[in-house]
Design a protein around this motif. Structure first.
Motif, PDB file in Angstrom:
ATOM      1  N   TYR A  96      34.694  16.659 -13.252  1.00  0.00           N
ATOM      2  CA  TYR A  96      36.011  17.210 -12.962  1.00  0.00           C
ATOM      3  C   TYR A  96      36.102  18.616 -13.532  1.00  0.00           C
ATOM      4  N   LEU A  97      37.206  19.310 -13.182  1.00  0.00           N
ATOM      5  CA  LEU A  97      37.457  20.660 -13.675  1.00  0.00           C
ATOM      6  C   LEU A  97      38.634  20.661 -14.640  1.00  0.00           C
ATOM      7  N   ARG A  98      38.596  21.610 -15.571  1.00  0.00           N
ATOM      8  CA  ARG A  98      39.716  21.828 -16.486  1.00  0.00           C
ATOM      9  C   ARG A  98      40.012  23.323 -16.538  1.00  0.00           C
ATOM     10  N   LEU A  99      41.290  23.663 -16.546  1.00  0.00           N
ATOM     11  CA  LEU A  99      41.728  25.054 -16.678  1.00  0.00           C
ATOM     12  C   LEU A  99      42.433  25.187 -18.023  1.00  0.00           C
ATOM     13  N   ILE A 100      41.890  26.044 -18.874  1.00  0.00           N
ATOM     14  CA  ILE A 100      42.349  26.125 -20.265  1.00  0.00           C
ATOM     15  C   ILE A 100      42.583  27.585 -20.626  1.00  0.00           C
ATOM     16  N   THR A 101      43.600  27.846 -21.430  1.00  0.00           N
ATOM     17  CA  THR A 101      43.865  29.208 -21.895  1.00  0.00           C
ATOM     18  C   THR A 101      42.988  29.516 -23.108  1.00  0.00           C
ATOM     19  N   ARG A 102      42.868  30.811 -23.391  1.00  0.00           N
ATOM     20  CA  ARG A 102      42.078  31.221 -24.550  1.00  0.00           C
ATOM     21  C   ARG A 102      42.728  30.747 -25.862  1.00  0.00           C
ATOM     22  N   GLN A 103      44.018  30.422 -25.804  1.00  0.00           N
ATOM     23  CA  GLN A 103      44.684  29.892 -26.989  1.00  0.00           C
ATOM     24  C   GLN A 103      44.479  28.392 -27.154  1.00  0.00           C
ATOM     25  N   GLY A 104      43.782  27.764 -26.178  1.00  0.00           N
ATOM     26  CA  GLY A 104      43.474  26.351 -26.308  1.00  0.00           C
ATOM     27  C   GLY A 104      44.502  25.418 -25.720  1.00  0.00           C
ATOM     28  N   VAL A 105      45.245  25.851 -24.689  1.00  0.00           N
ATOM     29  CA  VAL A 105      46.245  25.009 -24.033  1.00  0.00           C
ATOM     30  C   VAL A 105      45.718  24.627 -22.653  1.00  0.00           C
ATOM     31  N   VAL A 106      45.783  23.332 -22.318  1.00  0.00           N
ATOM     32  CA  VAL A 106      45.295  22.839 -21.039  1.00  0.00           C
ATOM     33  C   VAL A 106      46.342  23.108 -19.962  1.00  0.00           C
ATOM     34  N   LEU A 107      45.935  23.780 -18.883  1.00  0.00           N
ATOM     35  CA  LEU A 107      46.831  24.056 -17.756  1.00  0.00           C
ATOM     36  C   LEU A 107      46.569  23.116 -16.586  1.00  0.00           C
ATOM     37  N   ALA A 108      45.367  22.654 -16.426  1.00  0.00           N
ATOM     38  CA  ALA A 108      45.025  21.691 -15.372  1.00  0.00           C
ATOM     39  C   ALA A 108      43.852  20.861 -15.869  1.00  0.00           C
ATOM     40  N   ASP A 109      43.938  19.572 -15.625  1.00  0.00           N
ATOM     41  CA  ASP A 109      42.906  18.661 -16.111  1.00  0.00           C
ATOM     42  C   ASP A 109      42.638  17.616 -15.032  1.00  0.00           C
TER      43      ASP A 109
END
Length: 212
Positions: free
Chosen positions: A42-55
């Motif tokens: 699967y894919l995950r979209l994460i910010t550089r601050q470590g917050v998951v935007l899509a999982d």
């Protein structure tokens, strides 16, 4: 929520544009979550601050990532590439990271190791069974071939023993491979010379006895 400042041609601030993205809505976020890598990846979209935007694993968003994972920590620092890592279920995974150019986010493609190497494992199992099948066929065939190949040598040994005990008067058969034929030929030649010598000795002994 996203926001971007606006400036005029003199670089003076004139306002800002704000936008909202529904992370659980029917948009590109859900498209990212729906992408599969292999069968179980699967894919995950994460910010550089470590917050998951899509999982794509469990769909949870706006939650912090586990920074104890070394690969996640490296990706938050700008790393791009592929690493082997342990997920939070302690399942080995192959994870590829790619940084986004326009926003301080990165994409993680997570592929369970068992799924990533499934084709290799199937190929290994198939090769093992194929090799086993070939061995099952070849081993009896090899025994039969060597038995047939060495049968002239065994027959030659029997004939030599029979010649030694007097059960056989004829020369041994010169059959089989070249080496076996050479051995039989040499034995017949030596045996013939021996018989000639014995015959000559017998004639001389008879002549001597007739004289005496």
């Amino acid at each position: 929520m996203l926001a971007a400042p606006l400036f005029d041609h003199r670089k003076r601030f004139t306002g800002m544009i704000g936008g909202l993205i529904l992370l659980n809505g029917d948009n590109f976020m859900s498209d990212i979550s729906g992408i599969r890598v292999g069968d179980a990846g699967y894919l995950r979209l994460i910010t550089r601050q470590g917050v998951v935007l899509a999982d794509g694993r469990d769909g949870r968003v706006m939650v912090p990532v586990d920074v104890r994972q070394s690969s996640i920590a490296r990706a938050m620092e700008g790393f791009e590439g592929t690493l082997r890592d342990e997920s939070d279920q302690k399942m080995p995974t192959i994870t590829a990271y790619g940084q986004m150019a326009q926003v301080p986010w990165f994409v993680a493609a997570v592929w369970p190791e068992t799924d990533a190497f499934a084709s290799v494992n199937r190929m290994r199992d198939a090769f093992s069974w194929t090799l086993l099948s070939v061995l099952v066929v070849l081993i009896p065939l090899a025994f039969w071939f060597f038995h047939r190949l060495l049968r002239p040598l065994r027959d030659l040994s029997i004939q030599i023993y029979q010649r030694h005990t007097g059960e056989r008067q004829m020369p041994v058969s010169e059959t089989g491979g070249r080496e076996i034929r050479n051995v039989a030929r040499v034995f017949n030649m030596v045996r013939h010379e021996r018989d000639e010598i014995l015959r000559s000795l017998a004639e001389r002994e008879a002549f001597f006895r007739s004289l005496t």
